[in-house]
Write an enzyme that holds these catalytic residues in place. Structure first.
Site, mmCIF file in Angstrom:
data_model
loop_
_atom_site.group_PDB
_atom_site.id
_atom_site.type_symbol
_atom_site.label_atom_id
_atom_site.label_comp_id
_atom_site.label_asym_id
_atom_site.label_seq_id
_atom_site.Cartn_x
_atom_site.Cartn_y
_atom_site.Cartn_z
ATOM 1 N N HIS A 93 0.863 -1.195 0.000
ATOM 2 C CA HIS A 93 0.000 0.000 0.000
ATOM 3 C C HIS A 93 0.896 1.240 0.000
ATOM 4 O O HIS A 93 1.968 1.244 0.615
ATOM 5 C CB HIS A 93 -0.914 -0.014 1.222
ATOM 6 C CG HIS A 93 -1.971 1.049 1.162
ATOM 7 N ND1 HIS A 93 -1.704 2.364 1.438
ATOM 8 C CD2 HIS A 93 -3.275 1.001 0.808
ATOM 9 C CE1 HIS A 93 -2.801 3.077 1.270
ATOM 10 N NE2 HIS A 93 -3.780 2.277 0.889
ATOM 11 N N GLU A 165 -4.226 2.318 -7.267
ATOM 12 C CA GLU A 165 -4.590 3.387 -6.338
ATOM 13 C C GLU A 165 -3.716 4.619 -6.600
ATOM 14 O O GLU A 165 -2.615 4.731 -6.037
ATOM 15 C CB GLU A 165 -4.391 2.923 -4.895
ATOM 16 C CG GLU A 165 -5.296 1.798 -4.472
ATOM 17 C CD GLU A 165 -5.542 1.811 -2.967
ATOM 18 O OE1 GLU A 165 -6.708 1.861 -2.563
ATOM 19 O OE2 GLU A 165 -4.576 1.792 -2.192
HETATM 20 P P1 PGA Z 1 -9.770 5.893 0.575
HETATM 21 O O1 PGA Z 1 -8.522 4.879 0.773
HETATM 22 O O2 PGA Z 1 -10.912 5.066 0.047
HETATM 23 O O3 PGA Z 1 -10.041 6.424 1.945
HETATM 24 O O4 PGA Z 1 -9.338 6.928 -0.394
HETATM 25 C C1 PGA Z 1 -8.271 3.859 -0.144
HETATM 26 C C2 PGA Z 1 -7.003 3.126 0.224
HETATM 27 O O5 PGA Z 1 -6.033 3.752 0.658
HETATM 28 O O6 PGA Z 1 -6.930 1.885 0.104
#
Ligand code: PGA
Length: 243
Positions: A93, A165
């Site tokens: 992540h 992401e």
């Molecule tokens: P968020 O986070 O939905 O709060 O933007 C997503 C993530 O970091 O996996």
């Protein structure tokens, strides 16, 4: 193939609140149309295994160690997670890459260890705002995918997932436009298939909520969602799972 909705609780909840949320979600979400995975903090995982018994929610972890046994103070073995009943694990992540300085080799080792332990790795990739503005998105994503999947074999595994992401979309309330995400998912799927010799699922994460989730799920190549803050709200998360 079914889509997959993954809740990333991060470090947002106390132990007590984690168990309460798991109980409420189990009650609220029955026979979901999509695979539904919740990823609590490590300490809450064992009691949540018991809470989820007989329900329809699957369990994931937010991280794992780079090997399954050994002298590795403070780490959590993927094999032990599997032993408890965890099926998925988020790896790399952006918060771990940036704040905890996880590098590509470590992410690659964690991916291999997770697969060896029969967990499904959810490997996060994403570009910064600066990289996006410089037109480097695909180059950055490709480098991340190539390093994470280096010498990875998924032949005898339950698979692997990539989570796209974009860093500028995480926690900002400003998600990418679904149409643009779709194009990036097509790119990521093609590149991952070249490396792995097999098609894999690619999901989107970054400011997904109850109001915009449907638009992402309508895109053909977006195989699911990785959701942070909106996954902490029972009504909102349950409404997304129903889409
Ligand atoms: P968020 O986070 O939905 O709060 O933007 C997503 C993530 O970091 O996996």
């Amino acid at each position: 193939m079914k889509k997959i909705i993954i809740a990333n609780w991060k470090m947002q909840l106390s132990f007590k609140d984690s168990l309460i949320l798991a109980k409420e979600l189990k009650k609220k979400i029955k026979n979901p149309k999509n695979d539904t995975v919740i990823c609590p903090g490590f300490l809450a995982i064992a009691p949540i295994v018991d809470i989820l018994q007989g329900g329809d929610l699957l369990l994931g972890a937010q991280n794992c160690a780079l090997k399954n046994r050994g002298a590795l103070t403070g780490e959590t073995s993927p094999a032990t997670l599997n032993e408890l009943g965890v099926k998925y694990v988020i790896i790399g992540h952006s918060e771990r890459r940036l704040i905890l300085k996880e590098d590509p080799d470590l992410i690659n080792a964690k991916t291999k260890a997770a697969l060896a332990a029969k967990l499904i790795p959810i490997i996060c990739v994403g570009e910064t705002l600066n990289e996006r503005e410089l037109g480097q998105t695909k180059k950055v994503l490709l480098a991340q995918v190539k390093s994470a999947l280096k010498e990875v074999n998924i032949k005898n595994s339950s698979g692997i997932i990539i989570a796209y992401e974009p860093l500028w979309a995480i926690g900002t309330g400003e998600p990418i436009i679904p149409f643009e995400a779709e194009a990036i998912h097509i790119f990521l799927k093609a590149e991952a298939a070249k490396i792995l010799g097999k098609k894999i699922r690619v999901v989107y994460g970054g400011s997904v909520n109850g109001s915009n989730a449907a638009q992402f799920l309508q895109e053909k190549n977006i195989d699911g969602l990785l959701i942070g803050s909106a996954s902490l709200n029972v009504q909102e998360f349950a409404s997304i799972v129903k889409l």
